[in-house]
Design a protein around this motif. Structure first.
Motif, PDB file in Angstrom:
ATOM      1  N   LEU A 217       0.831  -1.203   0.000  1.00 58.73           N
ATOM      2  CA  LEU A 217       0.000   0.000   0.000  1.00 58.73           C
ATOM      3  C   LEU A 217       0.869   1.258   0.000  1.00 58.73           C
ATOM      4  O   LEU A 217       0.612   2.204  -0.762  1.00 58.73           O
ATOM      5  CB  LEU A 217      -0.928   0.007   1.218  1.00 58.73           C
ATOM      6  CG  LEU A 217      -2.079  -0.989   1.197  1.00 58.73           C
ATOM      7  CD1 LEU A 217      -2.776  -1.025   2.552  1.00 58.73           C
ATOM      8  CD2 LEU A 217      -3.062  -0.653   0.091  1.00 58.73           C
ATOM      9  N   ILE A 218       1.891   1.260   0.837  1.00 60.57           N
ATOM     10  CA  ILE A 218       2.782   2.427   0.898  1.00 60.57           C
ATOM     11  C   ILE A 218       3.492   2.611  -0.436  1.00 60.57           C
ATOM     12  O   ILE A 218       3.579   3.730  -0.951  1.00 60.57           O
ATOM     13  CB  ILE A 218       3.775   2.278   2.067  1.00 60.57           C
ATOM     14  CG1 ILE A 218       3.023   2.488   3.380  1.00 60.57           C
ATOM     15  CG2 ILE A 218       4.941   3.248   1.943  1.00 60.57           C
ATOM     16  CD1 ILE A 218       3.804   2.150   4.620  1.00 60.57           C
ATOM     17  N   LEU A 219       3.971   1.525  -1.021  1.00 59.37           N
ATOM     18  CA  LEU A 219       4.628   1.613  -2.326  1.00 59.37           C
ATOM     19  C   LEU A 219       3.669   2.166  -3.379  1.00 59.37           C
ATOM     20  O   LEU A 219       4.031   3.053  -4.162  1.00 59.37           O
ATOM     21  CB  LEU A 219       5.167   0.241  -2.740  1.00 59.37           C
ATOM     22  CG  LEU A 219       5.831   0.170  -4.109  1.00 59.37           C
ATOM     23  CD1 LEU A 219       7.060   1.065  -4.172  1.00 59.37           C
ATOM     24  CD2 LEU A 219       6.198  -1.271  -4.444  1.00 59.37           C
ATOM     25  N   THR A 220       2.443   1.685  -3.401  1.00 54.13           N
ATOM     26  CA  THR A 220       1.461   2.138  -4.389  1.00 54.13           C
ATOM     27  C   THR A 220       1.169   3.630  -4.251  1.00 54.13           C
ATOM     28  O   THR A 220       1.217   4.378  -5.240  1.00 54.13           O
ATOM     29  CB  THR A 220       0.152   1.333  -4.239  1.00 54.13           C
ATOM     30  OG1 THR A 220       0.438  -0.048  -4.429  1.00 54.13           O
ATOM     31  CG2 THR A 220      -0.898   1.797  -5.239  1.00 54.13           C
ATOM     32  N   PHE A 221       0.880   4.079  -3.022  1.00 57.97           N
ATOM     33  CA  PHE A 221       0.573   5.491  -2.814  1.00 57.97           C
ATOM     34  C   PHE A 221       1.791   6.373  -3.092  1.00 57.97           C
ATOM     35  O   PHE A 221       1.651   7.488  -3.601  1.00 57.97           O
ATOM     36  CB  PHE A 221       0.041   5.737  -1.404  1.00 57.97           C
ATOM     37  CG  PHE A 221      -1.247   5.016  -1.114  1.00 57.97           C
ATOM     38  CD1 PHE A 221      -2.287   5.008  -2.026  1.00 57.97           C
ATOM     39  CD2 PHE A 221      -1.416   4.312   0.070  1.00 57.97           C
ATOM     40  CE1 PHE A 221      -3.476   4.340  -1.770  1.00 57.97           C
ATOM     41  CE2 PHE A 221      -2.596   3.644   0.346  1.00 57.97           C
ATOM     42  CZ  PHE A 221      -3.631   3.660  -0.583  1.00 57.97           C
ATOM     43  N   ALA A 222       2.983   5.881  -2.773  1.00 58.48           N
ATOM     44  CA  ALA A 222       4.199   6.655  -3.027  1.00 58.48           C
ATOM     45  C   ALA A 222       4.452   6.779  -4.534  1.00 58.48           C
ATOM     46  O   ALA A 222       4.882   7.835  -5.009  1.00 58.48           O
ATOM     47  CB  ALA A 222       5.392   6.016  -2.330  1.00 58.48           C
ATOM     48  N   ILE A 223       4.169   5.728  -5.280  1.00 59.95           N
ATOM     49  CA  ILE A 223       4.346   5.790  -6.737  1.00 59.95           C
ATOM     50  C   ILE A 223       3.352   6.773  -7.354  1.00 59.95           C
ATOM     51  O   ILE A 223       3.707   7.551  -8.249  1.00 59.95           O
ATOM     52  CB  ILE A 223       4.228   4.386  -7.368  1.00 59.95           C
ATOM     53  CG1 ILE A 223       5.471   3.549  -7.013  1.00 59.95           C
ATOM     54  CG2 ILE A 223       4.045   4.463  -8.878  1.00 59.95           C
ATOM     55  CD1 ILE A 223       5.376   2.100  -7.414  1.00 59.95           C
TER      56      ILE A 223
ATOM     57  N   ALA B 191       4.655  10.170  -6.539  1.00 61.75           N
ATOM     58  CA  ALA B 191       5.827  10.473  -7.366  1.00 61.75           C
ATOM     59  C   ALA B 191       5.397  10.839  -8.780  1.00 61.75           C
ATOM     60  O   ALA B 191       5.953  11.758  -9.390  1.00 61.75           O
ATOM     61  CB  ALA B 191       6.785   9.282  -7.385  1.00 61.75           C
ATOM     62  N   GLY B 192       4.396  10.145  -9.295  1.00 62.03           N
ATOM     63  CA  GLY B 192       3.878  10.482 -10.622  1.00 62.03           C
ATOM     64  C   GLY B 192       3.318  11.897 -10.675  1.00 62.03           C
ATOM     65  O   GLY B 192       3.533  12.630 -11.653  1.00 62.03           O
ATOM     66  N   LEU B 193       2.627  12.303  -9.613  1.00 66.05           N
ATOM     67  CA  LEU B 193       2.098  13.667  -9.549  1.00 66.05           C
ATOM     68  C   LEU B 193       3.227  14.691  -9.490  1.00 66.05           C
ATOM     69  O   LEU B 193       3.172  15.735 -10.144  1.00 66.05           O
ATOM     70  CB  LEU B 193       1.190  13.816  -8.328  1.00 66.05           C
ATOM     71  CG  LEU B 193      -0.094  12.994  -8.349  1.00 66.05           C
ATOM     72  CD1 LEU B 193      -0.742  12.972  -6.980  1.00 66.05           C
ATOM     73  CD2 LEU B 193      -1.044  13.523  -9.401  1.00 66.05           C
ATOM     74  N   ALA B 194       4.258  14.394  -8.705  1.00 70.85           N
ATOM     75  CA  ALA B 194       5.402  15.309  -8.612  1.00 70.85           C
ATOM     76  C   ALA B 194       6.132  15.401  -9.953  1.00 70.85           C
ATOM     77  O   ALA B 194       6.527  16.494 -10.374  1.00 70.85           O
ATOM     78  CB  ALA B 194       6.360  14.846  -7.517  1.00 70.85           C
ATOM     79  N   ILE B 195       6.279  14.273 -10.625  1.00 67.26           N
ATOM     80  CA  ILE B 195       6.930  14.271 -11.942  1.00 67.26           C
ATOM     81  C   ILE B 195       6.103  15.086 -12.934  1.00 67.26           C
ATOM     82  O   ILE B 195       6.650  15.853 -13.737  1.00 67.26           O
ATOM     83  CB  ILE B 195       7.156  12.825 -12.435  1.00 67.26           C
ATOM     84  CG1 ILE B 195       8.252  12.157 -11.589  1.00 67.26           C
ATOM     85  CG2 ILE B 195       7.501  12.791 -13.920  1.00 67.26           C
ATOM     86  CD1 ILE B 195       8.370  10.659 -11.798  1.00 67.26           C
TER      87      ILE B 195
END
Length: 167
Positions: free
Chosen positions: A72-78, A81-85
């Motif tokens: 879950l943490i990996l999914t939300f972090a990805i 990260a996509g939003l930041a990119i």
């Protein structure tokens, strides 16, 4: 290598999110930097990461539970990260290619239907292309990308760890 207990790491991750969100509030209310839709969406991603870590710390999982929370943490972090990119991409565009600026998010929430508001929140506006603050050469989404990468690594660690070991 000895790794601290999962519960302690989740508490640290939760406290880090509190610090990140407090910093965002400082930027908004003290430095008077108006958040764009992508900034707000990244805040929501951090909030979800923090709540997931808090729940994991309270639950104190082992075995499969570590992998579930880590996933879950990996999914939300990805996603974050996509939003930041996306925001970094918009900030790198020449001004004539940036999307059109729009009214504030409060006004958009009042006048746009929910599906259109969500699209704007995830795709960004011309406001998202404006660099309002830099530190060590990175804008705010550059720093949030680093934080999301850190949370991604934490999620992977929680997914692959075998057991809690503490000295």
């Amino acid at each position: 290598m000895l790794i601290p207990k999962s519960r302690h790491l989740h508490i640290l991750a939760f406290l880090a999110v509190i610090g990140l969100l407090a910093t965002a509030m400082f930027f908004e209310h003290v430095m008077m930097l108006e958040p764009c839709p992508l900034c707000i969406t990244q805040r929501i991603a951090f909030l979800i990461l923090g709540l997931t870590s808090l729940i994991a710390a309270i639950h104190n999982p082992a075995g499969r539970g570590l992998r579930v929370y880590g996933g879950l943490i990996l999914t939300f972090a990805i996603v974050g990260a996509g939003l930041a990119i996306r925001q970094l991409y918009l900030q790198g565009l020449p001004p004539e290619e940036a999307p059109a600026c729009m009214p504030g998010i409060g006004y958009l929430a009042d006048v746009l239907p929910m599906n259109e508001l969500i699209r704007v929140m995830f795709s960004g506006t011309g406001d998202c292309a404006e660099v309002q603050w830099r530190f060590l050469g990175l804008s705010i989404p550059g720093w949030t990308l680093i934080a999301f990468i850190g949370y991604s690594l934490f999620g992977v660690l929680e997914m692959i760890r075998k057991r809690d070991i503490v000295r």
